[in-house]
Design a protein around this motif. Structure first.
Motif, PDB file in Angstrom:
ATOM      1  N   GLU A  56      13.385 -14.590 -29.821  1.00 62.52           N
ATOM      2  CA  GLU A  56      14.629 -14.822 -29.430  1.00 62.52           C
ATOM      3  C   GLU A  56      14.899 -16.177 -29.017  1.00 62.52           C
ATOM      4  O   GLU A  56      14.151 -16.773 -28.282  1.00 62.52           O
ATOM      5  CB  GLU A  56      15.228 -14.006 -28.261  1.00 62.52           C
ATOM      6  N   TYR A  57      16.038 -16.813 -29.684  1.00 65.24           N
ATOM      7  CA  TYR A  57      16.360 -18.251 -29.489  1.00 65.24           C
ATOM      8  C   TYR A  57      17.045 -18.604 -28.085  1.00 65.24           C
ATOM      9  O   TYR A  57      17.773 -17.665 -28.047  1.00 65.24           O
ATOM     10  CB  TYR A  57      17.346 -18.722 -30.718  1.00 65.24           C
ATOM     11  N   ILE A  58      16.526 -19.358 -27.261  1.00 58.63           N
ATOM     12  CA  ILE A  58      17.324 -19.576 -25.912  1.00 58.63           C
ATOM     13  C   ILE A  58      17.870 -20.853 -26.058  1.00 58.63           C
ATOM     14  O   ILE A  58      17.420 -22.049 -26.329  1.00 58.63           O
ATOM     15  CB  ILE A  58      16.038 -19.624 -24.997  1.00 58.63           C
ATOM     16  N   GLU A  59      19.104 -20.886 -25.811  1.00 57.97           N
ATOM     17  CA  GLU A  59      19.908 -22.031 -26.201  1.00 57.97           C
ATOM     18  C   GLU A  59      20.076 -22.621 -24.383  1.00 57.97           C
ATOM     19  O   GLU A  59      19.990 -21.926 -23.476  1.00 57.97           O
ATOM     20  CB  GLU A  59      21.316 -21.621 -26.161  1.00 57.97           C
ATOM     21  N   GLY A  60      20.088 -24.023 -24.338  1.00 54.52           N
ATOM     22  CA  GLY A  60      20.405 -24.499 -23.036  1.00 54.52           C
ATOM     23  C   GLY A  60      19.179 -25.897 -23.104  1.00 54.52           C
ATOM     24  O   GLY A  60      18.386 -25.942 -23.910  1.00 54.52           O
ATOM     25  N   GLN A  61      19.555 -26.797 -21.851  1.00 56.65           N
ATOM     26  CA  GLN A  61      18.471 -27.644 -21.591  1.00 56.65           C
ATOM     27  C   GLN A  61      17.117 -27.250 -21.348  1.00 56.65           C
ATOM     28  O   GLN A  61      17.207 -26.322 -20.424  1.00 56.65           O
ATOM     29  CB  GLN A  61      19.232 -28.670 -20.821  1.00 56.65           C
ATOM     30  N   TYR A  62      16.108 -27.878 -21.764  1.00 53.28           N
ATOM     31  CA  TYR A  62      14.791 -27.537 -21.399  1.00 53.28           C
ATOM     32  C   TYR A  62      13.839 -28.348 -21.104  1.00 53.28           C
ATOM     33  O   TYR A  62      14.162 -29.491 -21.493  1.00 53.28           O
ATOM     34  CB  TYR A  62      14.269 -26.436 -22.697  1.00 53.28           C
ATOM     35  N   GLU A  63      12.938 -28.040 -20.507  1.00 50.40           N
ATOM     36  CA  GLU A  63      11.831 -29.132 -20.380  1.00 50.40           C
ATOM     37  C   GLU A  63      10.299 -28.453 -20.352  1.00 50.40           C
ATOM     38  O   GLU A  63      10.202 -27.317 -19.963  1.00 50.40           O
ATOM     39  CB  GLU A  63      11.881 -29.873 -18.996  1.00 50.40           C
ATOM     40  N   ILE A  64       9.443 -29.205 -21.002  1.00 54.97           N
ATOM     41  CA  ILE A  64       7.967 -28.387 -21.165  1.00 54.97           C
ATOM     42  C   ILE A  64       7.406 -28.440 -19.776  1.00 54.97           C
ATOM     43  O   ILE A  64       7.628 -29.381 -19.049  1.00 54.97           O
ATOM     44  CB  ILE A  64       7.286 -29.687 -22.026  1.00 54.97           C
ATOM     45  N   GLU A  65       6.837 -27.473 -19.651  1.00 56.56           N
ATOM     46  CA  GLU A  65       6.162 -27.107 -18.341  1.00 56.56           C
ATOM     47  C   GLU A  65       4.912 -27.717 -18.043  1.00 56.56           C
ATOM     48  O   GLU A  65       4.200 -27.758 -19.219  1.00 56.56           O
ATOM     49  CB  GLU A  65       5.891 -25.532 -18.157  1.00 56.56           C
ATOM     50  N   THR A  66       4.774 -28.355 -17.088  1.00 52.70           N
ATOM     51  CA  THR A  66       3.271 -29.185 -16.942  1.00 52.70           C
ATOM     52  C   THR A  66       2.192 -28.135 -16.890  1.00 52.70           C
ATOM     53  O   THR A  66       2.652 -26.956 -16.465  1.00 52.70           O
ATOM     54  CB  THR A  66       3.358 -30.066 -15.898  1.00 52.70           C
TER      55      THR A  66
END
Ligand code: MN
Length: 605
Positions: free
Chosen positions: A83-93
């Protein structure tokens, strides 16, 4: 416990956390419900999680070529529905266990779930002690002379992004960002952390050095004490070892010290921690005195205020089991300290395997609890507990024998400990001298810890030890010979049917503050008089009485104390010890009567 939620604070993690699936990962590494980064391939219209795993069905309408997706269904070998998730994201370290962090990680970022063990405000950065159950790591955050992240509190459970650094040769990290976990997640994590800690705290080695029925019966209690001590170390709780200031007490205290301090060093990866988180203090009285608890509490409260330290774990060794210890123990417990006791003094009547102090202490090892007696001395117990605390403990095997000689043990374990001592080059004759020298040193050390000096004389530096013994034993012998001359001149012997009673007005036969003091001098007198006859020796101080008895008189110090308490309720009688060696305290005014009643008691034997 209340958990706070943070939204628009600086440094707070509030974007969607997205995992990047690297090319080494297989389909079975993918988890449903987890959010990953999806990417359009360069040469087709296909979307992938990595170079193998393909998106089959996509719910929603992604607007770019790189976007977060939540995995809904996994279809081996190479496809997933998402499912496509909309919104600001950041790559988890990357995540890591704190105990795995080493110097190769300096400069790297990690995200991991931790509790905040304590927060220390300094004039520089604010320090957060992060705990994930495998280790504790110091994290710093700097906010121009202010407390950083003022909304974080002790015991908060957070997802933290850290940057590994090094300061003064020790690993630490910067706390770059965090998110306070919600109730359910934090509860789960706390449980996981506690479980990890408990698993780690369990002793890894549970065999004794010697064969002993009493030790076998004590094993569950020894495991309990060792677990509590290990747990305290691993949760950064300061440890205080309190021991009786005689040869036996020193051996027990040092055996524990040699097990505990290397673990503290390992836990903190810092030499200074061995002084910040560990203290040893001899107690002059053969019990945990009120004056001791006042000192321990003062230190604990100061350390808490200054360094954010937890309440200490107090270990009482060669002390702690008797009625006389109860008040100090109860006071320490009022301040949330943990207390464990390792002792061989008579603890009072055992009812259902329990004695009076068991009501107040967290765990208790004493041979009397399982049908043994004081011949299994505190030094021997200390050596065995030390091996359970740390199976790598060095330089302790011979301490059981030194302690046994010091406390004149004749138990079934003694011979075996002597064998171990022999293996380390300690012959019985030398042990005797060494025990005397330790007592002599203990007399002048009084309440000082003196870690280095004590460690040397207890065999850490064998060469120095031998030199000290040679130097001091001669002095001791001379002082003892002088004392004996005095005793031979000034004494009163009362012959009874079965044995003799020797009365020594010790207060007039010794010099205040000089070795040998009243107790030791009574021993010197007793050894002399018992050569030709069974003897009870009474050495009177101004408001106390030291007693030694030979083996077959039927005398028991604890029974005498009970008798005097009943006969003279106005004399503030207190005391005890071992059956044939101990002391009685009383008010000075009652001295003459105490002498009469004691003789009455002895004549009845
Ligand atoms: Mn002892």
């Amino acid at each position: 416990m209340q958990y706070k939620f943070y939204n628009n604070l600086k440094n707070v993690i509030n974007m969607i956390q997205v995992k990047r699936l690297d090319n080494k990962k297989q389909i079975f590494d993918v988890k449903t419900g987890q959010i990953y980064l999806a990417k359009k391939s360069r040469d087709s219209n296909q979307f992938y999680l990595n170079n193998k795993i393909k998106l089959q069905n996509i719910k929603g309408n992604p607007t770019s070529n790189v976007f977060p997706v939540k995995v809904l269904k996994i279809s081996p070998p190479f496809s997933v529905d998402v499912e496509y998730i909309e919104g600001q994201y950041e790559i988890e370290t990357e995540t890591i266990n704190l105990n795995e962090i080493n110097k190769s990680h300096i400069g790297k970022k990690f995200t991991l779930e931790v509790t905040i063990d304590s927060i220390i405000t300094t004039s520089g950065p604010t320090i957060f002690m992060l705990n994930d159950g495998t280790a504790i790591l110091k994290a710093t955050a700097f906010e121009k002379g202010k407390r950083a992240y003022p909304d974080l509190n002790d015991n908060d459970v957070i997802k933290a992004t850290i940057n590994v650094t090094e300061y003064d040769g020790s690993l630490e990290c910067q706390l770059d960002a965090y998110k306070v976990l919600e109730d359910e997640a934090s509860k789960n994590l706390l449980q996981k952390i506690n479980q990890k800690l408990l698993d780690k705290a369990k002793p890894t080695q549970t065999n004794f050095l010697v064969n002993s029925d009493i030790l076998e019966k004590l094993k569950p209690k020894i495991i309990e004490v060792a677990t509590i001590i290990r747990q305290a170390i691993f949760e950064n709780r300061p440890v205080v070892v309190r021991h009786h200031a005689d040869c036996d007490g020193y051996c027990g205290g040092i055996a524990l010290e040699r097990a505990i301090t290397p673990l503290i060093l390992e836990q903190h990866n810092n030499e200074k921690a061995v002084y910040q988180y560990y203290r040893r203090a001899p107690s002059k009285a053969p019990f945990y005195e009120f004056i001791d608890v006042v000192k321990d509490l003062t230190f604990a409260i100061e350390d808490k205020a200054k360094f954010g330290q937890k309440e200490p774990l107090i270990i009482l060794i060669d002390n702690g089991s008797t009625q006389e210890d109860v008040l100090a123990i109860r006071k320490m417990k009022l301040y949330d300290s943990k207390i464990v006791v390792i002792d061989h003094h008579f603890p009072g009547e055992v009812i259902n395997g329990q004695v009076e102090v068991d009501k107040y202490v967290d765990a208790h090892v004493n041979p009397y609890l399982v049908g043994g007696d004081s011949s299994l001395v505190a030094g021997m117990l200390g050596v065995e507990v030390a091996r359970f605390i740390n199976n790598q403990t060095k330089d302790i095997e011979y301490l059981g024998a030194i302690a046994g000689v010091g406390d004149r043990s004749d138990g079934p374990e003694m011979q075996q400990y002597l064998e171990f001592a022999k293996k380390h080059g300690y012959e019985p004759e030398y042990l005797k001298k060494l025990a005397e020298v330790i007592d002599f040193e203990a007399f002048y050390l009084k309440f000082m810890e003196s870690r280095g000096l004590v460690s040397d004389i207890l065999g850490f530096d064998k060469n120095k030890q031998e030199k000290l013994v040679t130097l001091l034993y001669e002095v001791i012998e001379e002082k003892r010979a002088n004392q004996l001359k005095i005793i031979q001149k000034y004494n009163k012997v009362i012959k009874l049917d079965k044995f003799q009673v020797v009365i020594l007005e010790m207060e007039k036969l010794t010099s205040r503050g000089e070795y040998p003091a009243v107790g030791k001098s009574t021993g010197i007198g007793h050894d002399y008089f018992k050569q030709n006859s069974e003897t009870v020796t009474l050495g009177f101080g101004p408001d106390f009485l030291t007693i030694r008895s030979s083996d077959h008189t039927g005398f028991n110090v604890n029974n005498l104390v009970k008798y005097l308490q009943k006969e003279m309720p106005y004399a503030n009688i207190d005391g005890g010890g071992h059956e044939r060696a101990g002391s009685v305290k009383f008010v000075e005014a009652s001295k003459v009567e105490v002498r009469e009643k004691t003789l009455e008691f002895i004549k009845e034997l």
